[in-house]
Design a protein around this motif. Structure first.
Motif, short mmCIF file in Angstrom:
data_model
loop_
_atom_site.label_atom_id
_atom_site.label_comp_id
_atom_site.label_asym_id
_atom_site.label_seq_id
_atom_site.Cartn_x
_atom_site.Cartn_y
_atom_site.Cartn_z
N GLU A 89 39.92 50.68 39.23
CA GLU A 89 39.08 50.33 40.39
C GLU A 89 37.74 49.77 39.93
OE1 GLU A 89 40.36 53.17 44.13
OE2 GLU A 89 38.52 53.62 43.07
N GLN A 90 37.14 50.41 38.93
CA GLN A 90 35.85 49.96 38.41
C GLN A 90 35.96 48.54 37.85
OE1 GLN A 90 32.92 51.52 38.66
NE2 GLN A 90 31.92 49.79 37.69
N THR A 91 37.02 48.28 37.10
CA THR A 91 37.24 46.95 36.54
C THR A 91 37.39 45.92 37.65
OG1 THR A 91 38.27 47.88 34.56
CG2 THR A 91 38.75 45.57 35.06
N MET A 92 38.17 46.26 38.67
CA MET A 92 38.37 45.34 39.79
C MET A 92 37.05 45.04 40.51
SD MET A 92 41.46 44.35 39.76
CE MET A 92 41.61 43.61 41.36
N ALA A 148 42.07 59.32 36.18
CA ALA A 148 41.01 58.64 35.43
C ALA A 148 41.38 57.17 35.21
CB ALA A 148 40.76 59.34 34.11
N ALA A 149 42.65 56.90 34.93
CA ALA A 149 43.09 55.51 34.72
C ALA A 149 42.94 54.69 36.00
CB ALA A 149 44.54 55.49 34.24
N GLU A 150 43.27 55.28 37.13
CA GLU A 150 43.13 54.57 38.41
C GLU A 150 41.66 54.31 38.74
OE1 GLU A 150 47.00 56.02 40.95
OE2 GLU A 150 45.40 57.48 40.59
N LEU A 151 40.80 55.28 38.43
CA LEU A 151 39.37 55.10 38.67
C LEU A 151 38.82 53.98 37.77
CD1 LEU A 151 38.29 58.84 38.93
CD2 LEU A 151 38.43 57.17 40.80
N ALA A 152 39.28 53.94 36.52
CA ALA A 152 38.84 52.88 35.61
C ALA A 152 39.33 51.52 36.10
CB ALA A 152 39.36 53.15 34.20
N PHE A 166 31.65 39.62 39.65
CA PHE A 166 31.47 38.45 38.81
C PHE A 166 31.91 37.20 39.54
CE2 PHE A 166 33.13 35.45 35.63
CZ PHE A 166 31.95 35.22 34.91
N GLU A 167 33.07 37.28 40.23
CA GLU A 167 33.59 36.12 40.97
C GLU A 167 32.63 35.72 42.08
OE1 GLU A 167 37.46 37.42 42.16
OE2 GLU A 167 38.37 36.85 40.24
N MET A 168 32.02 36.70 42.76
CA MET A 168 31.08 36.39 43.83
C MET A 168 29.83 35.69 43.27
SD MET A 168 31.38 39.69 46.32
CE MET A 168 30.35 38.98 47.59
N LYS A 169 29.39 36.07 42.09
CA LYS A 169 28.23 35.44 41.47
C LYS A 169 28.53 34.00 41.09
CE LYS A 169 26.16 39.60 39.55
NZ LYS A 169 25.78 40.30 38.32
#
Length: 92
Positions: free
Chosen positions: A78-81, A72-76, A87-90
């Motif tokens: 990945e979601q944050t990344m 679950a921590a790794e999935l979270a 956001f960086e692309m925008k």
């Protein structure tokens, strides 16, 4: 693999499950160890059909390949990344 084991694999690895490959014994087109991917489905032989993050689509064979589900921590993480990258692309 018998039907019971295939159904158990389908229950444990439904479509969308994220996994990380630890080792693959395929001399022709191995996916590199450490690669993450998403299960697309479990076929009638019990193999996990994959969409790997590096673009490959080679299946995982549970009796031969070594892999694990992401925590679950790794999935979270990945979601944050993904959110940060979006956001960086925008901003560009």
């Amino acid at each position: 693999m018998n039907n019971q084991l295939c159904e158990r694999m389908r229950t444990h690895y439904p479509p969308g499950t994220r996994v990380q490959l630890l080792r693959m014994d395929d001399p022709y087109a191995p996916v590199p160890s450490g690669t993450r991917g998403t299960v697309t489905h479990v076929d009638d032989m019990g193999q996990l059909q994959m969409r790997w993050d590096n673009g490959q689509s080679l299946a995982l064979i549970p009796e031969e390949d070594v892999f694990r589900k992401l925590t679950a921590a790794e999935l979270a993480e990945e979601q944050t990344m993904q959110e940060v990258q979006g956001f960086e692309m925008k901003m560009e």
